[in-house]
Design an enzyme around this catalytic site. Structure first.
Site, PDB file in Angstrom:
ATOM      1  N   LEU A  98       0.842  -1.193  -0.062  1.00 15.00           N
ATOM      2  CA  LEU A  98       0.039   0.028  -0.014  1.00 15.00           C
ATOM      3  C   LEU A  98       0.803   1.229  -0.170  1.00 15.00           C
ATOM      4  O   LEU A  98       0.552   2.267  -0.768  1.00 15.00           O
ATOM      5  CB  LEU A  98      -0.830   0.054   1.369  1.00 15.00           C
ATOM      6  CG  LEU A  98      -1.939   1.084   1.296  1.00 15.00           C
ATOM      7  CD1 LEU A  98      -2.660   1.417   0.240  1.00 15.00           C
ATOM      8  CD2 LEU A  98      -2.796   1.035   2.691  1.00 15.00           C
ATOM      9  N   TYR A 127      -3.457 -11.411  15.669  1.00 15.03           N
ATOM     10  CA  TYR A 127      -3.538 -10.060  14.567  1.00 15.03           C
ATOM     11  C   TYR A 127      -4.478  -9.277  14.889  1.00 15.03           C
ATOM     12  O   TYR A 127      -4.188  -8.141  14.709  1.00 15.03           O
ATOM     13  CB  TYR A 127      -3.542 -10.794  13.233  1.00 15.03           C
ATOM     14  CG  TYR A 127      -3.592  -9.731  12.079  1.00 15.03           C
ATOM     15  CD1 TYR A 127      -2.559  -8.865  11.939  1.00 15.03           C
ATOM     16  CD2 TYR A 127      -4.593  -9.420  11.406  1.00 15.03           C
ATOM     17  CE1 TYR A 127      -2.533  -7.763  10.710  1.00 15.03           C
ATOM     18  CE2 TYR A 127      -4.854  -8.650  10.377  1.00 15.03           C
ATOM     19  CZ  TYR A 127      -3.897  -7.709  10.107  1.00 15.03           C
ATOM     20  OH  TYR A 127      -3.799  -6.594   9.197  1.00 15.03           O
TER      21      TYR A 127
END
Length: 320
Positions: free
Chosen positions: A11, A141
């Site tokens: 990204l 996570y």
């Protein structure tokens, strides 16, 4: 000026391109500045604030483009499975890191854009999750990313937290490249058909980030203190509601159409239970985009529309 943290990731690389395309001055860091070290962040901010800009891939010293007024954080521990056995490291990068960055941004008077995830939800829903849906992460996570959101919110008020899902882009490993490679090498592939969500093209997410910055700047004057877009949490993915199996079938169809896939391959559905992993995945992770569409007055592309643009682009890296 924008400080882009994680500028070499999938990204981050896309955001960097679009910052350049829009002539927005920026400076980038990746692993060279440790986000778990508050002093390293403070030292970098101090040494670059008002003294450097980065465009076209090079840092230009001695050119003043104003203070750092935006900090974009794309850095994170994103290996979902490895997080289960590396909780300490995941916590440092996903909780302590954002906290340190937010604190530094607040100290220099900058606004912050922080990237988060659909994994903050447990996937037990059946309607698109809104920004106010209570969080309930399943694994390490998701838990550490959720804590990272909390850290940003505790440290500052001028922030945008963007939750996204199923992200793919031109730079780095992702599901599209993985499937393309597998389909070119095997007569068949099996893909789970009991996890629903929406793919997100990094081009589109980066474009929204640029739009947030530009809209704020136009409304308040260059690097103004206020914003035309309310601060807070926003969801962004492409539009649609599919399974990974649906995603894979479309990748094969478009891969054949644009000659990214030369092999004949059958895409077969399977259950998540057929391929157990250390981390439990959300079975349903569709995010509502109503809030960000209203705030930015945008129309978000459908997932298959963005996928086609991605696969046919000359930037597509078939060797990945």
């Amino acid at each position: 000026m924008v400080w882009l943290i994680g500028c070499k990731g999938m990204l981050g690389s896309e955001i960097a391109r679009q910052l350049d395309d829009n002539s927005i001055p920026w400076v980038g860091t990746d692993t060279d500045v440790d986000i778990t070290d508050p002093l390293a962040l403070e030292a970098f901010a101090s040494s670059h604030d008002s003294t450097a800009t980065k465009t076209g891939g090079a840092v230009s010293k001695g050119k003043t483009h104003g203070k750092i007024k935006w900090v974009i954080n794309c850095a994170a521990f994103t290996d979902v499975n490895r997080a289960e056995s590396s909780e300490e490291l995941a916590t440092k990068l996903n909780e302590a890191g954002p906290r340190n960055i937010a604190r530094t941004a607040r100290q220099i008077g900058a606004k912050m854009i922080h990237i988060s995830t659909d994994y903050v939800f447990d996937g037990k829903g059946s309607e698109p999750y809104t920004e106010t849906t209570p969080k309930a992460p399943l694994g390490v996570y998701g838990k550490t990313k959720s804590l990272g959101e909390d850290s940003v919110q505790k440290e500052m008020t001028q922030y945008y937290i963007l939750r996204t899902a199923w992200l793919y882009g031109f730079d780095g490993k992702n599901f599209v490249y993985t499937m393309t490679k597998a389909m070119n090498s095997n007569p068949s592939v099996k893909v789970v058909n009991d996890q629903r969500g929406t793919p997100t093209c990094a081009i589109d997410l980066a474009g929204v980030i640029i739009k947030i910055i530009q809209t704020s700047e136009r409304a308040t004057g260059l690097f103004g203190k206020n914003s035309a877009i309310p601060y807070g949490i926003y969801h962004f993915t492409n539009m649609g509601d599919i399974t990974w199996f649906d995603f894979a079938k479309k990748i094969y169809e478009l891969g054949k159409k644009y000659e990214r896939i030369s092999n004949t391959c059958t895409v077969e559905p399977c259950a998540t239970s057929d391929y157990p992993t250390p981390a439990q995945r959300p079975a349903y992770s569709v995010l509502s985009k109503e809030k960000i569409q209203k705030a930015l007055k945008i129309k978000i592309p459908e997932w298959d529309e963005s996928l086609e643009k991605f696969i046919k682009s000359p930037r597509f890296k078939s060797e990945q």
